[in-house]
Design a protein around this motif. Structure first.
Motif, PDB file in Angstrom:
ATOM      1  N   HIS A   1       0.821  -1.216   0.000  1.00  0.00           N
ATOM      2  CA  HIS A   1       0.000   0.000   0.000  1.00  0.00           C
ATOM      3  C   HIS A   1       0.853   1.264   0.000  1.00  0.00           C
ATOM      4  CE1 HIS A   1      -3.366  -2.525   2.073  1.00  0.00           C
ATOM      5  NE2 HIS A   1      -3.285  -2.758   0.778  1.00  0.00           N
ATOM      6  N   LYS A   2       1.950   1.225   0.737  1.00  0.00           N
ATOM      7  CA  LYS A   2       2.868   2.365   0.746  1.00  0.00           C
ATOM      8  C   LYS A   2       3.383   2.628  -0.660  1.00  0.00           C
ATOM      9  CE  LYS A   2       7.594   3.443   2.089  1.00  0.00           C
ATOM     10  NZ  LYS A   2       8.813   2.944   2.777  1.00  0.00           N
ATOM     11  N   ALA A   3       3.783   1.575  -1.359  1.00  0.00           N
ATOM     12  CA  ALA A   3       4.313   1.720  -2.715  1.00  0.00           C
ATOM     13  C   ALA A   3       3.247   2.261  -3.668  1.00  0.00           C
ATOM     14  CB  ALA A   3       4.851   0.383  -3.215  1.00  0.00           C
ATOM     15  N   VAL A   4       2.015   1.756  -3.540  1.00  0.00           N
ATOM     16  CA  VAL A   4       0.927   2.219  -4.413  1.00  0.00           C
ATOM     17  C   VAL A   4       0.614   3.681  -4.130  1.00  0.00           C
ATOM     18  CG1 VAL A   4      -1.508   1.929  -5.009  1.00  0.00           C
ATOM     19  CG2 VAL A   4      -0.053  -0.079  -4.666  1.00  0.00           C
TER      20      VAL A   4
ATOM     21  N   ARG B   1       2.945  10.482  -7.033  1.00  0.00           N
ATOM     22  CA  ARG B   1       3.827  10.966  -8.105  1.00  0.00           C
ATOM     23  C   ARG B   1       3.037  11.297  -9.361  1.00  0.00           C
ATOM     24  NH1 ARG B   1       7.449   7.011  -6.018  1.00  0.00           N
ATOM     25  NH2 ARG B   1       6.701   5.453  -7.503  1.00  0.00           N
ATOM     26  N   LYS B   2       2.084  10.415  -9.729  1.00  0.00           N
ATOM     27  CA  LYS B   2       1.296  10.628 -10.935  1.00  0.00           C
ATOM     28  C   LYS B   2       0.463  11.900 -10.835  1.00  0.00           C
ATOM     29  CE  LYS B   2       0.853   5.719 -12.201  1.00  0.00           C
ATOM     30  NZ  LYS B   2      -0.106   4.585 -12.322  1.00  0.00           N
ATOM     31  N   ILE B   3      -0.208  12.080  -9.704  1.00  0.00           N
ATOM     32  CA  ILE B   3      -1.067  13.256  -9.530  1.00  0.00           C
ATOM     33  C   ILE B   3      -0.236  14.544  -9.546  1.00  0.00           C
ATOM     34  CG2 ILE B   3      -2.653  14.428  -7.954  1.00  0.00           C
ATOM     35  CD1 ILE B   3      -3.412  11.618  -6.887  1.00  0.00           C
ATOM     36  N   CYS B   4       0.873  14.528  -8.819  1.00  0.00           N
ATOM     37  CA  CYS B   4       1.702  15.737  -8.738  1.00  0.00           C
ATOM     38  C   CYS B   4       2.370  16.046 -10.077  1.00  0.00           C
ATOM     39  CB  CYS B   4       2.747  15.583  -7.633  1.00  0.00           C
ATOM     40  SG  CYS B   4       2.041  15.683  -5.968  1.00  0.00           S
TER      41      CYS B   4
ATOM     42  N   ILE C   1      -3.267  14.412  -1.355  1.00  0.00           N
ATOM     43  CA  ILE C   1      -2.821  13.278  -0.548  1.00  0.00           C
ATOM     44  C   ILE C   1      -3.984  12.322  -0.291  1.00  0.00           C
ATOM     45  CG2 ILE C   1      -1.794  12.619   1.660  1.00  0.00           C
ATOM     46  CD1 ILE C   1      -0.455  15.423   1.653  1.00  0.00           C
ATOM     47  N   THR C   2      -5.150  12.882  -0.011  1.00  0.00           N
ATOM     48  CA  THR C   2      -6.335  12.050   0.210  1.00  0.00           C
ATOM     49  C   THR C   2      -6.676  11.245  -1.036  1.00  0.00           C
ATOM     50  OG1 THR C   2      -7.209  13.649   1.809  1.00  0.00           O
ATOM     51  CG2 THR C   2      -8.772  12.088   0.835  1.00  0.00           C
ATOM     52  N   GLU C   3      -6.625  11.887  -2.193  1.00  0.00           N
ATOM     53  CA  GLU C   3      -6.921  11.206  -3.446  1.00  0.00           C
ATOM     54  C   GLU C   3      -5.944  10.060  -3.705  1.00  0.00           C
ATOM     55  OE1 GLU C   3      -6.964  12.187  -8.275  1.00  0.00           O
ATOM     56  OE2 GLU C   3      -7.006  13.837  -6.815  1.00  0.00           O
TER      57      GLU C   3
ATOM     58  N   GLY D   1     -10.619   0.623   2.533  1.00  0.00           N
ATOM     59  CA  GLY D   1     -10.485   2.080   2.523  1.00  0.00           C
ATOM     60  C   GLY D   1      -9.664   2.615   3.681  1.00  0.00           C
ATOM     61  N   GLY D   2      -9.365   3.903   3.605  1.00  0.00           N
ATOM     62  CA  GLY D   2      -8.580   4.544   4.660  1.00  0.00           C
ATOM     63  C   GLY D   2      -8.746   6.039   4.632  1.00  0.00           C
ATOM     64  N   GLY D   3      -8.536   6.675   5.767  1.00  0.00           N
ATOM     65  CA  GLY D   3      -8.648   8.123   5.871  1.00  0.00           C
ATOM     66  C   GLY D   3      -7.291   8.777   6.047  1.00  0.00           C
ATOM     67  N   VAL D   4      -7.274  10.111   6.080  1.00  0.00           N
ATOM     68  CA  VAL D   4      -6.035  10.872   6.238  1.00  0.00           C
ATOM     69  C   VAL D   4      -6.286  12.002   7.229  1.00  0.00           C
ATOM     70  CG1 VAL D   4      -4.176  12.108   5.077  1.00  0.00           C
ATOM     71  CG2 VAL D   4      -5.531  10.435   3.799  1.00  0.00           C
ATOM     72  N   SER D   5      -5.369  12.200   8.149  1.00  0.00           N
ATOM     73  CA  SER D   5      -5.412  13.357   9.030  1.00  0.00           C
ATOM     74  C   SER D   5      -4.175  14.209   8.779  1.00  0.00           C
ATOM     75  CB  SER D   5      -5.484  12.937  10.505  1.00  0.00           C
ATOM     76  OG  SER D   5      -4.363  12.158  10.866  1.00  0.00           O
TER      77      SER D   5
END
Length: 249
Positions: A86-89, A95-98, A133-135, A144-148
């Motif tokens: 998951h970290k790698a994905v 990278r793709k989004i940025c 980052i959320t995306e 699924g997972g959330g971000v703070s």
């Protein structure tokens, strides 16, 4: 052994550490008490060095309003192998989004896998729209997972954050050992600025009980309220003294 003064300039912080040189003998220098086994001492050294390097990376590359993001898991039974994938994905997605948006960034990533808590992935990253980052993360984990998010402050020295993240990484290093892999306490992007490290030989008289800061700087205060730390090297037993200067913005 002669005294050596190590200076590490990382961002607005200059760290000073005065210690013994193993190449030049100084008469009359007494060693500290001997405690613990060699393996325990080496483990302590490894963690201290990891904390130092992480602190230098954070101070040299991140500042006010950059982000400390925490990637959360909803599924408590996520395996360590899944977390690594998951970290790698997540990083590929980021990278793709940025790249698509023309955003350049730096990042440090630490995995936390303590028992009795959901796993987390800590990401210290250049300031950007949190939605990016959320995306990159929300649909990556199973379930699924959330971000703070927490922005970094103005203090210019992220020593406490580095100490916290290295402490959180202890369980991760155990997980690496359990699956028979060598792993790092943290990973980072390749575009990180490096600290500038210099060594000079100094006299014993240069060890001041209360060093004075340079013009335009203040001395960093440690948790016990002091501005200097002293002790003995974990294996050699020889003394050291350290203090940090933080320069104004």
């Amino acid at each position: 052994m002669a005294y050596v003064h190590r200076r590490v300039k990382a961002g607005r912080t200059i760290e000073h550490r005065k210690m013994q040189s193993y190449r030049i003998h100084t008469k009359g220098v007494q060693r500290g008490p001997n405690h613990g086994t060699t393996s325990a001492k080496q483990a302590k050294i490894n963690e201290r060095v990891a904390e130092e390097h992480l602190r230098w990376d954070l101070n040299a590359n991140f500042g006010h309003r950059d982000l400390h993001a925490v990637l959360h898991y909803y599924a408590k039974d996520t395996s360590f192998e899944e977390i690594l994938e998951h970290k790698a994905v997540f990083l590929r997605n980021l990278r793709k989004i940025c790249k698509k948006r023309g955003i350049k960034y730096k990042a440090v990533v630490v995995i936390e896998t303590k028992r009795m808590t959901n796993p987390h992935i800590h990401v210290v990253i250049t300031h950007m729209d949190p939605e990016i980052i959320t995306e990159a993360w929300e649909f990556v984990p199973r379930g699924g997972g959330g971000v703070s998010f927490k922005p970094l402050d103005r203090r210019g020295n992220h020593a406490k954050l580095a100490a916290y993240l290295v402490k959180e990484s202890r369980s991760t290093m155990e997980k690496y050992r359990e699956i028979g892999k060598r792993g790092k306490r943290y990973s980072k992007t390749q575009n990180m600025a490096k600290p500038v490290i210099t060594y000079t030989t100094v006299a014993a008289s240069s060890w001041r009980k209360e060093p004075k800061p340079s013009k335009g700087a203040v001395l960093y205060m440690f948790d016990d309220g002091s501005t200097t730390r002293s002790g003995w090297h974990e294996i050699s037993g020889y003394p050291y003294q350290e203090y940090f200067e933080v320069f104004n913005e």
